[in-house]
Design an enzyme around this catalytic site. Structure first.
Site, mmCIF file in Angstrom:
data_model
loop_
_atom_site.group_PDB
_atom_site.id
_atom_site.type_symbol
_atom_site.label_atom_id
_atom_site.label_comp_id
_atom_site.label_asym_id
_atom_site.label_seq_id
_atom_site.Cartn_x
_atom_site.Cartn_y
_atom_site.Cartn_z
ATOM 1 C CD GLU A 1 -3.337 3.067 -5.358
ATOM 2 O OE1 GLU A 1 -2.226 2.857 -4.719
ATOM 3 O OE2 GLU A 1 -4.363 2.092 -5.616
ATOM 4 C CG HIS B 1 -3.613 -1.200 -6.411
ATOM 5 N ND1 HIS B 1 -4.190 -0.534 -5.252
ATOM 6 C CD2 HIS B 1 -3.512 -2.328 -5.879
ATOM 7 C CE1 HIS B 1 -4.276 -1.153 -4.263
ATOM 8 N NE2 HIS B 1 -4.154 -2.422 -4.714
ATOM 9 N NE ARG C 1 -4.319 -1.473 0.113
ATOM 10 C CZ ARG C 1 -4.237 -2.482 -0.492
ATOM 11 N NH1 ARG C 1 -3.354 -2.747 -1.528
ATOM 12 N NH2 ARG C 1 -5.393 -3.294 -0.318
HETATM 13 N N1 LIG Z 1 -0.739 -4.228 -5.023
HETATM 14 C C1 LIG Z 1 -1.462 -5.198 -4.987
HETATM 15 O O1 LIG Z 1 -2.208 -5.479 -5.936
HETATM 16 C C2 LIG Z 1 -1.866 -6.000 -3.726
HETATM 17 C C3 LIG Z 1 -1.718 -5.407 -2.325
HETATM 18 N N2 LIG Z 1 -1.686 -6.098 -1.436
HETATM 19 C C4 LIG Z 1 -1.408 -5.545 0.048
HETATM 20 O O2 LIG Z 1 -0.447 -6.402 0.554
HETATM 21 C C5 LIG Z 1 -0.626 -6.658 1.840
HETATM 22 C C6 LIG Z 1 -0.165 -8.000 2.346
HETATM 23 O O3 LIG Z 1 -1.300 -9.044 1.648
HETATM 24 P P1 LIG Z 1 -1.369 -10.405 2.180
HETATM 25 O O4 LIG Z 1 0.066 -11.189 2.038
HETATM 26 O O5 LIG Z 1 -2.223 -11.022 1.389
HETATM 27 O O6 LIG Z 1 -1.800 -10.277 3.398
HETATM 28 P P2 LIG Z 1 -1.365 -11.326 4.920
HETATM 29 O O7 LIG Z 1 -2.596 -10.704 5.908
HETATM 30 O O8 LIG Z 1 -1.749 -12.502 4.426
HETATM 31 O O9 LIG Z 1 -0.076 -10.759 5.513
HETATM 32 C C7 LIG Z 1 0.573 -9.600 5.957
HETATM 33 C C8 LIG Z 1 1.619 -9.862 6.698
HETATM 34 O O10 LIG Z 1 2.058 -8.515 7.255
HETATM 35 C C9 LIG Z 1 2.500 -9.001 8.437
HETATM 36 N N3 LIG Z 1 2.835 -7.553 9.076
HETATM 37 C C10 LIG Z 1 1.859 -6.797 9.674
HETATM 38 N N4 LIG Z 1 2.381 -5.792 10.220
HETATM 39 C C11 LIG Z 1 3.673 -5.655 10.041
HETATM 40 C C12 LIG Z 1 4.951 -5.097 10.520
HETATM 41 N N5 LIG Z 1 4.721 -4.079 11.140
HETATM 42 N N6 LIG Z 1 6.321 -5.758 10.127
HETATM 43 C C13 LIG Z 1 6.238 -6.797 9.561
HETATM 44 N N7 LIG Z 1 5.227 -7.661 9.111
HETATM 45 C C14 LIG Z 1 3.961 -7.193 9.290
HETATM 46 C C15 LIG Z 1 1.409 -9.811 8.989
HETATM 47 O O11 LIG Z 1 1.980 -10.393 10.384
HETATM 48 C C16 LIG Z 1 1.104 -10.647 7.897
HETATM 49 O O12 LIG Z 1 1.956 -11.872 8.138
HETATM 50 C C17 LIG Z 1 -2.414 -6.522 1.753
HETATM 51 O O13 LIG Z 1 -2.736 -5.975 3.164
HETATM 52 C C18 LIG Z 1 -2.509 -5.468 0.912
HETATM 53 O O14 LIG Z 1 -2.549 -4.277 1.700
HETATM 54 C C19 LIG Z 1 -2.078 -7.596 -1.326
HETATM 55 C C20 LIG Z 1 -2.522 -8.073 -2.564
HETATM 56 C C21 LIG Z 1 -2.513 -7.170 -3.648
HETATM 57 O O1 LIG Z 2 -5.996 -7.372 -2.636
HETATM 58 C C1 LIG Z 2 -5.484 -6.572 -2.269
HETATM 59 O O2 LIG Z 2 -5.274 -5.890 -1.035
HETATM 60 C C2 LIG Z 2 -5.453 -5.535 -3.643
HETATM 61 O O3 LIG Z 2 -4.688 -4.713 -3.565
HETATM 62 C C3 LIG Z 2 -6.099 -5.908 -4.822
HETATM 63 O O4 LIG Z 2 -5.343 -6.109 -5.904
HETATM 64 C C4 LIG Z 2 -7.068 -4.846 -4.997
HETATM 65 O O5 LIG Z 2 -8.109 -5.098 -5.905
HETATM 66 P P1 LIG Z 2 -9.144 -4.246 -6.129
HETATM 67 O O6 LIG Z 2 -10.133 -4.527 -5.276
HETATM 68 O O7 LIG Z 2 -8.719 -2.758 -5.948
HETATM 69 O O8 LIG Z 2 -9.741 -4.358 -7.428
#
Ligand SMILES: NC(=O)C1=CN([C@@H]2O[C@H](COP(=O)(O)OP(=O)(O)OC[C@H]3O[C@@H](n4cnc5c(N)ncnc54)[C@H](O)[C@@H]3O)[C@@H](O)[C@H]2O)C=CC1
Ligand SMILES: O=C(O)C(=O)[C@H](O)COP(=O)(O)O
Length: 371
Positions: free
Chosen positions: A237, A254, A208
């Site tokens: 964003e 994104h 993010r």
């Molecule tokens: N650019 C994109 O299209 C996408 C962005 N994201 C972002 O990436 C983030 C992570 O996604 P996932 O792995 O699926 O979520 P998740 O919830 O499975 O993993 C997040 C991890 O970050 C850790 N964490 C939280 N605070 C922390 C800190 N201060 N220091 C180190 N680690 C910390 C948590 O303990 C957890 O293991 C989401 O919250 C979302 O904001 C996710 C998917 C797609």
């Molecule tokens: O899963 C997340 O977190 C993401 O950032 C996704 O890629 C976001 O996809 P949209 O919901 O914006 O289509």
């Protein structure tokens, strides 16, 4: 009958919503729709849900789901106070994010004419996406340093690297949620203090925008303390800082988590949770395990960069984003760009000629199959 209002851009929502429900699709650019007579609301990251955007939620509204892994657009405490069940799609796009990171790294390696990725990659946040990143990078023989203190606390099988160990890596990639408060807050996690006195080859943010202080990143880049950066997410964003985008090695709107497979996962996960909550029969539609055949007859003209660009559209997104830089309506166009491009297939779903696969070990490691 359960009445559902869903973001019109939730992929294949009409097929994946539980049957025998009434579905109303809304355009998120017009804000939250009228929710009178609605039992469930399905959103994406572009819709903020909190006391300001949804004051006095209607009594009938009992469920809100988001087709995303990140949940920083939702005030979960507020929903709980109002007796509304919340559900996310955690992990729906982990593989897509990992493919984005390795593909970006390969583009960067090729562009720098390096034989291999130099040094270690520090992975900050080792949940679903971060773990997928570590697995894929390790397949390529890249050393990873996994940093996730909150996971160490909740998962006895996981030991986090120390902050000094992760900050000592040559490359950093971010996979944490955006949390503004609490012991493990991540807002501006990478800031002036952490960047001071350190040298980085590359910094990648596909988590993010607010997780990195963009202006400090830019300053470190100008002062050559950071050699390059790749941004998929932006502090303002859907707006983005054109100066920061201009200097990025890759700047994308994104889309790191976007793929045919991840987008189906997202909608399916949130619809299945909705079905469970309302005790409904879930849709029988399945995830897409089809293969896409890419038959490159002129493959002899392709080097690795050209092949990767054929399989992953990040360069197309990058060019399209840069084209928006001077547009006064760039916020709207940023969202259009995210909504309009067809989703790519993930690498294990692609089939190409054996001659091409044999030529590039990287394509085999990515999981691409032969026709
Ligand atoms: N650019 C994109 O299209 C996408 C962005 N994201 C972002 O990436 C983030 C992570 O996604 P996932 O792995 O699926 O979520 P998740 O919830 O499975 O993993 C997040 C991890 O970050 C850790 N964490 C939280 N605070 C922390 C800190 N201060 N220091 C180190 N680690 C910390 C948590 O303990 C957890 O293991 C989401 O919250 C979302 O904001 C996710 C998917 C797609
Ligand atoms: O899963 C997340 O977190 C993401 O950032 C996704 O890629 C976001 O996809 P949209 O919901 O914006 O289509």
């Amino acid at each position: 009958m359960i009445h559902i209002s869903a973001d019109q851009n939730l992929y294949k929502i009409k097929e994946l919503v539980p049957p025998e429900t009434k579905l109303n699709l809304y355009d998120p650019s017009n804000g939250i729709p009228d929710l009178n007579d609605t039992d469930a609301l399905l959103v994406r990251t572009v819709t903020q849900i909190n006391a300001n955007t949804l004051p006095q939620p209607p009594q009938q509204l009992r469920f809100i789901g988001t087709g995303s892994s990140g949940t920083d657009h939702i005030d979960e405490e507020y929903l709980q106070q109002n007796g509304i069940r919340f559900s996310d799609a955690n992990g729906c796009n982990a593989r897509a994010v990992a493919e984005y990171v390795i593909t970006a790294l390969l583009f960067w390696r090729e562009e720098q004419q390096l034989k291999e990725i130099p040094g270690k990659v520090g992975v900050i946040g080792v949940g679903k996406a971060g773990s997928a990143v570590v697995s894929l990078l390790e397949k390529f023989g890249i050393d990873c340093v996994a940093y996730d203190p909150p996971r160490e606390r909740r998962d006895p099988g996981f030991t986090s690297a120390t902050i000094d160990e992760v900050l000592a890596c040559e490359i950093l990639t971010f996979h944490v949620p955006l949390n503004r408060k609490g012991e493990f807050a991540t807002y501006h996690w990478l800031n002036e203090e952490k960047l001071a006195g350190r040298q980085y080859q590359l910094i990648i943010n596909a988590a993010r925008g607010g997780v990195i202080d963009e202006l400090e990143l830019m300053k470190a880049y100008v002062e050559e303390r950071v050699q390059g950066y790749i941004l998929d997410v932006w502090e303002e964003e859907p707006d983005f800082n054109t100066e920061i985008a201009k200097h990025a090695f890759l700047a994308t709107p994104h889309i790191a988590g976007y793929s045919e497979q991840s987008k189906i996962n997202a909608t399916k996960m949130v619809c299945d949770r909705l079905a469970e909550y309302f005790n409904l029969e879930p849709s029988k539609s399945q995830e897409n395990n089809d293969n896409q055949i890419i038959d490159l007859e002129d493959y002899l003209n392709y080097d690795l960069k050209k092949l990767l660009a054929r399989f992953h559209p990040m360069k197309e997104y990058d060019a399209a984003l840069r084209d928006l830089s001077d547009r006064p309506d760039k916020k709207v166009l940023f969202q259009n760009l995210r909504n309009e491009m067809p989703y790519r297939y993930e690498y294990p779903q692609l089939k190409i000629r054996k001659e091409v696969l044999d030529q590039f070990a990287e394509l085999q490691l990515l999981g691409i199959q032969e026709i």
